[in-house]
Design a protein around this motif. Sequence first.
Motif, mmCIF file in Angstrom:
data_model
loop_
_atom_site.group_PDB
_atom_site.id
_atom_site.type_symbol
_atom_site.label_atom_id
_atom_site.label_comp_id
_atom_site.label_asym_id
_atom_site.label_seq_id
_atom_site.Cartn_x
_atom_site.Cartn_y
_atom_site.Cartn_z
ATOM 1 N N ASP A 184 66.577 68.045 60.403
ATOM 2 C CA ASP A 184 65.135 67.924 60.259
ATOM 3 C C ASP A 184 64.652 66.606 60.850
ATOM 4 O OD1 ASP A 184 66.604 66.929 57.892
ATOM 5 O OD2 ASP A 184 64.641 66.121 57.358
ATOM 6 N N VAL A 185 63.471 66.648 61.440
ATOM 7 C CA VAL A 185 62.860 65.480 62.065
ATOM 8 C C VAL A 185 61.560 65.172 61.328
ATOM 9 C CG1 VAL A 185 61.783 64.564 64.146
ATOM 10 C CG2 VAL A 185 63.862 65.950 64.307
ATOM 11 N N ARG A 186 61.370 63.927 60.935
ATOM 12 C CA ARG A 186 60.154 63.541 60.231
ATOM 13 C C ARG A 186 59.010 63.387 61.220
ATOM 14 N NH1 ARG A 186 61.366 58.886 56.301
ATOM 15 N NH2 ARG A 186 61.265 57.600 58.189
ATOM 16 N N GLY A 187 57.898 64.061 60.909
ATOM 17 C CA GLY A 187 56.801 64.124 61.851
ATOM 18 C C GLY A 187 56.147 62.815 62.224
ATOM 19 N N TRP A 226 47.846 70.347 65.099
ATOM 20 C CA TRP A 226 49.099 69.631 64.828
ATOM 21 C C TRP A 226 48.858 68.124 64.823
ATOM 22 C CZ3 TRP A 226 54.386 71.609 64.841
ATOM 23 C CH2 TRP A 226 54.441 73.013 64.789
ATOM 24 N N PRO A 227 49.443 67.396 63.847
ATOM 25 C CA PRO A 227 49.167 65.959 63.771
ATOM 26 C C PRO A 227 50.119 65.069 64.570
ATOM 27 C CG PRO A 227 50.292 66.659 61.788
ATOM 28 C CD PRO A 227 50.099 67.885 62.628
ATOM 29 N N HIS A 228 51.407 65.505 64.713
ATOM 30 C CA HIS A 228 52.405 64.605 65.293
ATOM 31 C C HIS A 228 53.324 65.350 66.253
ATOM 32 C CE1 HIS A 228 51.134 61.682 62.326
ATOM 33 N NE2 HIS A 228 51.400 62.543 61.359
ATOM 34 N N GLY A 229 53.641 64.702 67.367
ATOM 35 C CA GLY A 229 54.539 65.284 68.354
ATOM 36 C C GLY A 229 55.934 65.574 67.838
ATOM 37 N N PRO A 230 56.585 64.640 67.096
ATOM 38 C CA PRO A 230 57.930 64.923 66.588
ATOM 39 C C PRO A 230 57.995 66.167 65.704
ATOM 40 C CG PRO A 230 57.515 62.575 66.492
ATOM 41 C CD PRO A 230 56.220 63.222 66.891
ATOM 42 N N GLY A 231 56.911 66.482 65.018
ATOM 43 C CA GLY A 231 56.894 67.695 64.204
ATOM 44 C C GLY A 231 57.005 68.945 65.048
ATOM 45 N N LEU A 232 56.472 68.900 66.254
ATOM 46 C CA LEU A 232 56.588 70.009 67.189
ATOM 47 C C LEU A 232 58.046 70.217 67.587
ATOM 48 C CD1 LEU A 232 55.171 72.099 68.996
ATOM 49 C CD2 LEU A 232 54.812 70.273 70.679
ATOM 50 N N PHE A 233 58.728 69.121 67.892
ATOM 51 C CA PHE A 233 60.161 69.204 68.214
ATOM 52 C C PHE A 233 60.933 69.801 67.043
ATOM 53 C CE2 PHE A 233 64.498 67.838 68.299
ATOM 54 C CZ PHE A 233 64.868 67.786 69.634
ATOM 55 N N ARG A 292 64.342 74.074 64.887
ATOM 56 C CA ARG A 292 64.824 74.762 63.692
ATOM 57 C C ARG A 292 64.516 76.250 63.683
ATOM 58 N NH1 ARG A 292 62.438 73.954 59.452
ATOM 59 N NH2 ARG A 292 60.734 72.556 60.082
ATOM 60 N N ALA A 293 63.380 76.654 64.248
ATOM 61 C CA ALA A 293 62.916 78.022 64.043
ATOM 62 C C ALA A 293 62.781 78.868 65.306
ATOM 63 C CB ALA A 293 61.565 77.994 63.330
ATOM 64 N N MET A 294 62.904 78.295 66.462
ATOM 65 C CA MET A 294 62.691 79.031 67.703
ATOM 66 C C MET A 294 63.944 79.004 68.570
ATOM 67 S SD MET A 294 59.641 80.327 67.716
ATOM 68 C CE MET A 294 59.357 80.597 65.966
ATOM 69 N N PRO A 295 64.069 79.996 69.493
ATOM 70 C CA PRO A 295 63.192 81.143 69.704
ATOM 71 C C PRO A 295 63.362 82.196 68.614
ATOM 72 C CG PRO A 295 65.080 81.317 71.136
ATOM 73 C CD PRO A 295 65.181 79.988 70.456
ATOM 74 N N PHE A 296 62.371 83.030 68.452
ATOM 75 C CA PHE A 296 62.397 84.062 67.432
ATOM 76 C C PHE A 296 63.613 84.963 67.657
ATOM 77 C CE2 PHE A 296 61.045 88.206 65.723
ATOM 78 C CZ PHE A 296 60.786 87.822 64.416
ATOM 79 N N GLY A 297 64.396 85.127 66.610
ATOM 80 C CA GLY A 297 65.607 85.946 66.720
ATOM 81 C C GLY A 297 66.857 85.146 67.013
ATOM 82 N N ALA A 298 66.702 83.920 67.493
ATOM 83 C CA ALA A 298 67.873 83.082 67.791
ATOM 84 C C ALA A 298 67.555 81.629 67.500
ATOM 85 C CB ALA A 298 68.311 83.262 69.237
ATOM 86 N N GLN A 324 67.730 77.743 66.425
ATOM 87 C CA GLN A 324 68.744 76.692 66.540
ATOM 88 C C GLN A 324 69.739 76.961 67.678
ATOM 89 O OE1 GLN A 324 70.469 75.458 62.760
ATOM 90 N NE2 GLN A 324 68.614 76.066 61.657
ATOM 91 N N SER A 325 69.342 77.801 68.610
ATOM 92 C CA SER A 325 70.203 78.068 69.762
ATOM 93 C C SER A 325 69.889 77.159 70.946
ATOM 94 C CB SER A 325 70.070 79.534 70.190
ATOM 95 O OG SER A 325 68.733 79.830 70.590
ATOM 96 N N LEU A 326 68.807 76.394 70.872
ATOM 97 C CA LEU A 326 68.419 75.509 71.968
ATOM 98 C C LEU A 326 69.040 74.131 71.784
ATOM 99 C CD1 LEU A 326 64.613 76.390 72.135
ATOM 100 C CD2 LEU A 326 66.403 77.197 73.690
ATOM 101 N N SER A 327 69.470 73.533 72.858
ATOM 102 C CA SER A 327 70.011 72.178 72.811
ATOM 103 C C SER A 327 68.865 71.178 72.709
ATOM 104 C CB SER A 327 70.825 71.897 74.076
ATOM 105 O OG SER A 327 69.959 71.808 75.207
ATOM 106 N N PRO A 328 69.155 69.938 72.290
ATOM 107 C CA PRO A 328 68.093 68.926 72.257
ATOM 108 C C PRO A 328 67.392 68.745 73.590
ATOM 109 C CG PRO A 328 69.975 68.163 70.995
ATOM 110 C CD PRO A 328 70.407 69.433 71.673
ATOM 111 N N ASP A 329 68.157 68.757 74.711
ATOM 112 C CA ASP A 329 67.536 68.619 76.026
ATOM 113 C C ASP A 329 66.547 69.752 76.282
ATOM 114 O OD1 ASP A 329 69.032 66.373 76.423
ATOM 115 O OD2 ASP A 329 70.361 67.238 77.946
ATOM 116 N N GLU A 330 66.929 70.970 75.901
ATOM 117 C CA GLU A 330 66.044 72.120 76.110
ATOM 118 C C GLU A 330 64.789 72.020 75.260
ATOM 119 O OE1 GLU A 330 69.217 75.621 77.347
ATOM 120 O OE2 GLU A 330 68.945 75.131 75.219
ATOM 121 N N VAL A 331 64.941 71.554 74.024
ATOM 122 C CA VAL A 331 63.765 71.414 73.157
ATOM 123 C C VAL A 331 62.834 70.336 73.695
ATOM 124 C CG1 VAL A 331 62.938 70.908 70.837
ATOM 125 C CG2 VAL A 331 65.048 72.205 71.146
#
Length: 219
Positions: free
Chosen positions: A48-51, A112-119, A124-130, A132-139
């Motif tokens: 988890d990332v703090r917003g 949305w209030p903060h950019g880190p919250g978007l990350f 954590r939740a995207m893409p739908f159906g998969a 936590q499948s994205l790497s940090p670079d991809e996010v």
Amino acid sequence: MSKSLKLLSLLFACSIALPVLAQDKAPAKRFGFGQPASKEQIAGWDIDVRGPDGANLPPGKGSVAAGEELYMAQCAACHGEFAEGAGRYPELIGGKGTLKSEDPRKTIDSYWPHGPGLFDYIRRAMPFGAPQSLSPDEVYSIVAWLLNQADLWPVDKDMDAAALRQVKLPNRDGFIAGGDPRPDVKPDTCMTNCRKDPPKITSDLAARLGVTPTQKTGD
């Protein structure tokens, strides 16, 4: 009762009480299975990332160009090619300036209030159906592309943790620290001796309808 019988009774009582006392003081039994979580296992959940300040943002780097390719492959089917939403899935960009209108649209550039919250949410939740499948670079790349679509990030600048912490979203001051200040959402929590004034009768309807007794003796 003889001394012998008294002694036997005492011994019998002690024989019953001692196992109970011993059971109360015995250490808790373990089930015999499982093992303590390792640091690696804990790290897999601690994402988890703090917003507001971006605490716990991981190392990595992304670009708008890479983010566009990833978005089209992973996100466009639900959120539209320009993040305008598709079908029953929500739009992500385009609601700026609508929160006070009759049709408020909660998008990245309006709500949305903060950019880190978007990350945090995308990882954590995207893409739908998969999720936590994205790497940090991809996010980071997808975040860069979305912010660029909202005119909040230049097309030629890379995105990383330090840069994302500096992003100022339009609605960053739209949230109030400490929760909702309205008094009607913070009811009085008094439980005893709370009434300051005696109750007052404001209507005699029940008496006029004959559903309540009068104060006359015998009624």
